[in-house]
Design a protein around this motif. Structure first.
Motif, PDB file in Angstrom:
ATOM      1  N   UNK A 216       1.013  -0.528   0.016  1.00 14.02           N
ATOM      2  CA  UNK A 216       0.493   0.131   0.689  1.00 14.02           C
ATOM      3  C   UNK A 216       0.840   1.472  -0.034  1.00 14.02           C
ATOM      4  N   UNK A 217       2.143   1.432   0.813  1.00 17.08           N
ATOM      5  CA  UNK A 217       2.541   2.505   1.037  1.00 17.08           C
ATOM      6  C   UNK A 217       2.973   2.474  -0.846  1.00 17.08           C
ATOM      7  N   UNK A 218       3.950   1.483  -1.314  1.00 15.60           N
ATOM      8  CA  UNK A 218       4.430   1.988  -2.571  1.00 15.60           C
ATOM      9  C   UNK A 218       3.296   2.049  -3.590  1.00 15.60           C
ATOM     10  N   UNK A 219       1.814   1.518  -3.479  1.00 14.28           N
ATOM     11  CA  UNK A 219       1.306   2.624  -4.038  1.00 14.28           C
ATOM     12  C   UNK A 219       1.223   3.629  -4.022  1.00 14.28           C
ATOM     13  N   UNK A 220       0.576   3.846  -2.991  1.00 19.21           N
ATOM     14  CA  UNK A 220       1.014   5.905  -1.615  1.00 19.21           C
ATOM     15  C   UNK A 220       2.266   5.994  -2.432  1.00 19.21           C
ATOM     16  N   UNK A 222       3.337   6.153  -6.145  1.00 18.97           N
ATOM     17  CA  UNK A 222       3.731   6.023  -7.199  1.00 18.97           C
ATOM     18  C   UNK A 222       2.398   6.972  -7.258  1.00 18.97           C
ATOM     19  N   UNK A 223       1.307   7.035  -6.698  1.00 25.09           N
ATOM     20  CA  UNK A 223       0.266   7.989  -6.096  1.00 25.09           C
ATOM     21  C   UNK A 223       0.498   9.743  -6.245  1.00 25.09           C
ATOM     22  N   UNK A 224       1.749   9.043  -5.403  1.00 24.34           N
ATOM     23  CA  UNK A 224       2.461  11.375  -4.651  1.00 24.34           C
ATOM     24  C   UNK A 224       2.763  11.507  -6.340  1.00 24.34           C
ATOM     25  N   UNK A 225       3.622  10.826  -7.108  1.00 21.21           N
ATOM     26  CA  UNK A 225       4.116  10.859  -8.340  1.00 21.21           C
ATOM     27  C   UNK A 225       3.065  11.001  -9.734  1.00 21.21           C
ATOM     28  N   UNK A 226       2.060  10.167  -9.312  1.00 17.74           N
ATOM     29  CA  UNK A 226       1.024  10.707 -10.460  1.00 17.74           C
ATOM     30  C   UNK A 226      -0.362  10.147  -9.881  1.00 17.74           C
ATOM     31  N   UNK A 227      -1.394  11.436 -10.051  1.00 14.82           N
ATOM     32  CA  UNK A 227      -2.636  11.340  -9.297  1.00 14.82           C
ATOM     33  C   UNK A 227      -3.092  10.013  -9.359  1.00 14.82           C
TER      34      UNK A 227
END
Length: 246
Positions: A216-220, A222-227
């Motif tokens: 989940x942290x990895x996905x978060x 990635x989301x901080x880089x691209x929403x």
């Protein structure tokens, strides 16, 4: 008593239900006169799934039957308010099944308690649906569950796989469906808040989400880089370009 929702909140609830309906229709999960068993852990997602399937049924030209199953594992200190759940199901016109079992953690060996308990609950659900002649079993997994599982499987097992929207099991005798697969965890949290679902009475002390939390942290990140990263990861599972893979 539940307070009246604002127009904006009503629109959100309707959007969530429509998105679940989209997943159901795209994958032809539920047909006329089907009987669906919903696995109810007592958490927000399974309660939302029950509520959504019931509300959707009211506006459909077809009718289908809904059952709910909650597995009570007596040697695991995880507890929900079964009286509240019973009243909730009655309001939704859902048949509730409460099944008592034991995970026998003392004989689980090196396996983690969470794995042994989860495996046992699945076994009980499969046996119950089979004994009742029910051929569809619904789980409340959502889009974030699928994306996190994808990341976990790639990192842990060198395998590109996740949790499918639907899966035939036992030589097509049972079909597992996931009507919430297009909805995010954030959407399910807000839906549960607006519907004022009952919280668990006791959390499970054995529950271990260490690996999933890391995913989940990895996905978060990635989301901080691209929403759009979370949605893009989910959609990427349908767009695997084998020509550009080693």
């Amino acid at each position: 008593m539940r307070q009246k929702l604002t127009k904006q909140e009503q629109a959100f609830v309707q959007k969530v239900r429509q998105t679940a309906g989209k997943a159901i229709n795209q994958n032809q999960m539920i047909g006329a006169d089907d009987t669906v068993m919903v696995a109810v852990s007592g958490g927000k997602d399974s309660l939302a799934l029950l509520d959504i399937l019931s509300s959707r049924r009211k506006g459909m030209p077809i009718h289908y039957h809904i059952h709910a199953a909650h597995i009570i594992t007596e040697d695991v200190p995880y507890q929900i308010d079964t009286e509240w759940l019973s009243e909730f199901c009655n309001k939704l016109d859902v048949t509730l099944h409460l099944v008592k079992t034991r995970a026998n953690l003392e004989t689980a060996g090196k396996k983690k308690p969470c794995f042994a308990c989860s495996r046992n609950r699945r076994k009980e659900l499969f046996q119950l649906t089979h004994s009742l002649g029910i051929k569809k079993l619904a789980f409340g997994h959502h889009l974030d569950d699928a994306v996190e599982t994808l990341v976990m499987n790639m990192a842990q097992h060198a395998n590109i796989s996740s949790i499918p929207a639907q899966l035939s099991m036992f030589e097509n005798k049972l079909e597992v469906i996931r009507p919430l697969i297009l909805l995010t965890n954030a959407e399910m949290k807000e839906y549960a808040r607006l519907m004022k679902f009952q919280s668990l009475k006791k959390e499970c002390p054995y529950e271990d989400h260490t690996i999933r939390q890391k995913a989940r942290g990895i996905v978060e990140q990635m989301t901080s880089i691209n929403p759009k990263a979370r949605i893009n990861l989910f959609n990427s599972m349908k767009k695997i370009d084998f020509e550009y893979l080693p």
